[in-house]
Design a protein around this motif. Sequence first.
Motif, PDB file in Angstrom:
ATOM      1  N   VAL A 147      38.261  47.510  47.364  1.00 55.11           N
ATOM      2  CA  VAL A 147      38.774  46.696  46.262  1.00 55.11           C
ATOM      3  C   VAL A 147      40.173  46.250  46.661  1.00 55.11           C
ATOM      4  CG1 VAL A 147      39.331  46.606  43.807  1.00 55.11           C
ATOM      5  CG2 VAL A 147      37.456  48.072  44.595  1.00 55.11           C
ATOM      6  N   PHE A 148      40.399  44.929  46.634  1.00 54.52           N
ATOM      7  CA  PHE A 148      41.664  44.375  47.097  1.00 54.52           C
ATOM      8  C   PHE A 148      42.434  43.714  45.952  1.00 54.52           C
ATOM      9  CE2 PHE A 148      38.730  44.231  50.714  1.00 54.52           C
ATOM     10  CZ  PHE A 148      39.464  44.893  51.690  1.00 54.52           C
ATOM     11  N   GLN A 149      43.730  43.572  46.152  1.00 54.94           N
ATOM     12  CA  GLN A 149      44.588  42.938  45.151  1.00 54.94           C
ATOM     13  C   GLN A 149      44.132  41.519  44.830  1.00 54.94           C
ATOM     14  OE1 GLN A 149      48.742  43.047  46.133  1.00 54.94           O
ATOM     15  NE2 GLN A 149      49.331  41.554  44.594  1.00 54.94           N
ATOM     16  N   SER A 150      43.698  40.782  45.851  1.00 57.20           N
ATOM     17  CA  SER A 150      43.344  39.370  45.668  1.00 57.20           C
ATOM     18  C   SER A 150      41.863  39.162  45.349  1.00 57.20           C
ATOM     19  CB  SER A 150      43.725  38.575  46.925  1.00 57.20           C
ATOM     20  OG  SER A 150      43.103  39.137  48.069  1.00 57.20           O
ATOM     21  N   PHE A 151      41.155  40.235  45.018  1.00 58.95           N
ATOM     22  CA  PHE A 151      39.758  40.238  44.578  1.00 58.95           C
ATOM     23  C   PHE A 151      38.779  39.924  45.720  1.00 58.95           C
ATOM     24  CE2 PHE A 151      42.140  38.043  40.982  1.00 58.95           C
ATOM     25  CZ  PHE A 151      42.588  39.227  40.422  1.00 58.95           C
ATOM     26  N   ASN A 152      39.097  38.914  46.561  1.00 58.43           N
ATOM     27  CA  ASN A 152      38.244  38.525  47.689  1.00 58.43           C
ATOM     28  C   ASN A 152      36.828  38.140  47.262  1.00 58.43           C
ATOM     29  OD1 ASN A 152      40.489  39.177  49.174  1.00 58.43           O
ATOM     30  ND2 ASN A 152      39.434  40.510  50.612  1.00 58.43           N
ATOM     31  N   LEU A 153      36.712  37.489  46.105  1.00 59.29           N
ATOM     32  CA  LEU A 153      35.418  36.968  45.674  1.00 59.29           C
ATOM     33  C   LEU A 153      35.195  35.593  46.305  1.00 59.29           C
ATOM     34  CD1 LEU A 153      35.541  37.827  41.854  1.00 59.29           C
ATOM     35  CD2 LEU A 153      34.579  39.200  43.710  1.00 59.29           C
ATOM     36  N   LEU A 154      33.936  35.262  46.555  1.00 57.74           N
ATOM     37  CA  LEU A 154      33.620  33.931  47.055  1.00 57.74           C
ATOM     38  C   LEU A 154      33.595  32.964  45.877  1.00 57.74           C
ATOM     39  CD1 LEU A 154      30.884  34.675  49.733  1.00 57.74           C
ATOM     40  CD2 LEU A 154      33.334  34.365  50.038  1.00 57.74           C
ATOM     41  N   PRO A 155      34.451  31.941  45.882  1.00 58.80           N
ATOM     42  CA  PRO A 155      34.631  31.099  44.690  1.00 58.80           C
ATOM     43  C   PRO A 155      33.409  30.288  44.302  1.00 58.80           C
ATOM     44  CG  PRO A 155      35.819  30.186  46.583  1.00 58.80           C
ATOM     45  CD  PRO A 155      35.344  31.548  46.983  1.00 58.80           C
ATOM     46  N   ARG A 156      32.503  30.026  45.238  1.00 57.95           N
ATOM     47  CA  ARG A 156      31.330  29.196  44.918  1.00 57.95           C
ATOM     48  C   ARG A 156      30.111  30.016  44.538  1.00 57.95           C
ATOM     49  NH1 ARG A 156      31.561  24.198  49.345  1.00 57.95           N
ATOM     50  NH2 ARG A 156      33.669  23.508  48.817  1.00 57.95           N
ATOM     51  N   LEU A 157      30.294  31.336  44.444  1.00 54.16           N
ATOM     52  CA  LEU A 157      29.206  32.211  44.020  1.00 54.16           C
ATOM     53  C   LEU A 157      29.510  32.780  42.639  1.00 54.16           C
ATOM     54  CD1 LEU A 157      28.323  34.305  47.214  1.00 54.16           C
ATOM     55  CD2 LEU A 157      27.280  32.184  46.406  1.00 54.16           C
TER      56      LEU A 157
ATOM     57  N   HIS B 130      28.889  33.639  35.411  1.00 59.57           N
ATOM     58  CA  HIS B 130      30.171  32.936  35.465  1.00 59.57           C
ATOM     59  C   HIS B 130      30.688  32.887  36.902  1.00 59.57           C
ATOM     60  CE1 HIS B 130      29.972  33.248  31.177  1.00 59.57           C
ATOM     61  NE2 HIS B 130      31.191  32.760  31.007  1.00 59.57           N
ATOM     62  N   MET B 131      31.372  31.800  37.223  1.00 54.92           N
ATOM     63  CA  MET B 131      32.030  31.669  38.513  1.00 54.92           C
ATOM     64  C   MET B 131      33.399  32.346  38.429  1.00 54.92           C
ATOM     65  SD  MET B 131      29.619  30.009  39.911  1.00 54.92           S
ATOM     66  CE  MET B 131      30.183  29.260  41.451  1.00 54.92           C
ATOM     67  N   PRO B 132      33.979  32.790  39.562  1.00 57.10           N
ATOM     68  CA  PRO B 132      35.294  33.436  39.519  1.00 57.10           C
ATOM     69  C   PRO B 132      36.363  32.632  38.783  1.00 57.10           C
ATOM     70  CG  PRO B 132      34.305  33.777  41.654  1.00 57.10           C
ATOM     71  CD  PRO B 132      33.388  32.849  40.911  1.00 57.10           C
ATOM     72  N   ALA B 133      36.355  31.312  38.943  1.00 60.85           N
ATOM     73  CA  ALA B 133      37.367  30.476  38.287  1.00 60.85           C
ATOM     74  C   ALA B 133      37.220  30.470  36.772  1.00 60.85           C
ATOM     75  CB  ALA B 133      37.286  29.043  38.822  1.00 60.85           C
ATOM     76  N   GLU B 134      36.075  30.916  36.274  1.00 59.83           N
ATOM     77  CA  GLU B 134      35.827  30.944  34.830  1.00 59.83           C
ATOM     78  C   GLU B 134      36.157  32.296  34.210  1.00 59.83           C
ATOM     79  OE1 GLU B 134      32.078  27.812  34.666  1.00 59.83           O
ATOM     80  OE2 GLU B 134      31.681  29.917  35.166  1.00 59.83           O
ATOM     81  N   MET B 135      36.713  33.197  35.014  1.00 55.42           N
ATOM     82  CA  MET B 135      37.000  34.545  34.537  1.00 55.42           C
ATOM     83  C   MET B 135      38.482  34.865  34.661  1.00 55.42           C
ATOM     84  SD  MET B 135      33.715  36.735  35.942  1.00 55.42           S
ATOM     85  CE  MET B 135      33.748  36.060  37.588  1.00 55.42           C
ATOM     86  N   SER B 136      38.941  35.806  33.845  1.00 53.69           N
ATOM     87  CA  SER B 136      40.323  36.269  33.924  1.00 53.69           C
ATOM     88  C   SER B 136      40.509  37.143  35.158  1.00 53.69           C
ATOM     89  CB  SER B 136      40.674  37.077  32.673  1.00 53.69           C
ATOM     90  OG  SER B 136      39.951  38.308  32.659  1.00 53.69           O
ATOM     91  N   GLY B 137      41.770  37.446  35.465  1.00 52.77           N
ATOM     92  CA  GLY B 137      42.051  38.312  36.596  1.00 52.77           C
ATOM     93  C   GLY B 137      41.402  39.676  36.446  1.00 52.77           C
ATOM     94  N   GLY B 138      41.457  40.227  35.244  1.00 54.44           N
ATOM     95  CA  GLY B 138      40.848  41.535  35.019  1.00 54.44           C
ATOM     96  C   GLY B 138      39.344  41.512  35.193  1.00 54.44           C
ATOM     97  N   GLN B 139      38.718  40.426  34.732  1.00 54.18           N
ATOM     98  CA  GLN B 139      37.267  40.300  34.906  1.00 54.18           C
ATOM     99  C   GLN B 139      36.896  40.141  36.373  1.00 54.18           C
ATOM    100  OE1 GLN B 139      36.717  36.962  32.288  1.00 54.18           O
ATOM    101  NE2 GLN B 139      36.167  38.251  30.535  1.00 54.18           N
ATOM    102  N   ARG B 140      37.677  39.356  37.105  1.00 51.01           N
ATOM    103  CA  ARG B 140      37.411  39.185  38.530  1.00 51.01           C
ATOM    104  C   ARG B 140      37.541  40.513  39.282  1.00 51.01           C
ATOM    105  NH1 ARG B 140      41.163  34.222  40.047  1.00 51.01           N
ATOM    106  NH2 ARG B 140      41.979  34.567  37.956  1.00 51.01           N
TER     107      ARG B 140
END
Length: 236
Positions: free
Chosen positions: A97-107, A146-156
């Motif tokens: 688990v990283f500070q910057s979440f490292n989620l793929l934005p298009r997934l 939901h896509m990452p851009a549609e979620m808050s930082g805590g949700q991501r």
Amino acid sequence: MMAGADKNEVIRLSGIGKSYYIGKEEVPVLTHIDLSIREGEFVSIMGPSGAGKSTLMNILGCLDRPTRGSYLLDGKEVANLNDSELAYTRNRKIGFVFQSFNLLPRLSALDNVILPMIYGSLFKKERKERAVKMLESVGLGDRINHMPAEMSGGQRQRVAIARALINDPAIIMADEPTGNLDSHSTREVMEIFSKLYEQGKTIILVTHEIDVAAYAGRHVILSDGHISKDIRGPLP
């Protein structure tokens, strides 16, 4: 497992050093790290900026190799693992688990969580069912598409935790997981880590925040590339 090691010991670092080179000049980051972590411990790694916290985490997570010293993970010398064995270890034994979440934005949240299972033996339907349950377990059952851009930082970050847990690793490594979160989201995320600890997971947490480190039961303090304190119990 090495002679004299605790049977519940999952990590042992002996004389670990890490240096980088600028031209011919050696720049040491970690000088001499001796550290043992037992199964089921919740350990925070703290220290000022530049102390070597993230470098140590990268070595513990098999994302980087030390310049010198020995790293035993479950009794096996990490230096003897080839690249494919290291990749397997990272995928199966350790959740990151990283500070910057490292989620793929298009997934979507669901597809981000499914991703670590792609090369496993589960069928597509089983992977999806497992990912949905994992997202529900971190309170995101209504956000699976939901896509990452549609979620808050805590949700991501909760998506990132679900992704880290999807292969049921024994060890969770978190590098400043609350660094981009507000106080409410920080509490939510740390409560998840506390529950994982209660379930028997080994948790290693890098943080510079004392209130976040307080969730851990042991605190390893780095200073100038070495361990200056190893505190069991509450921080003073």
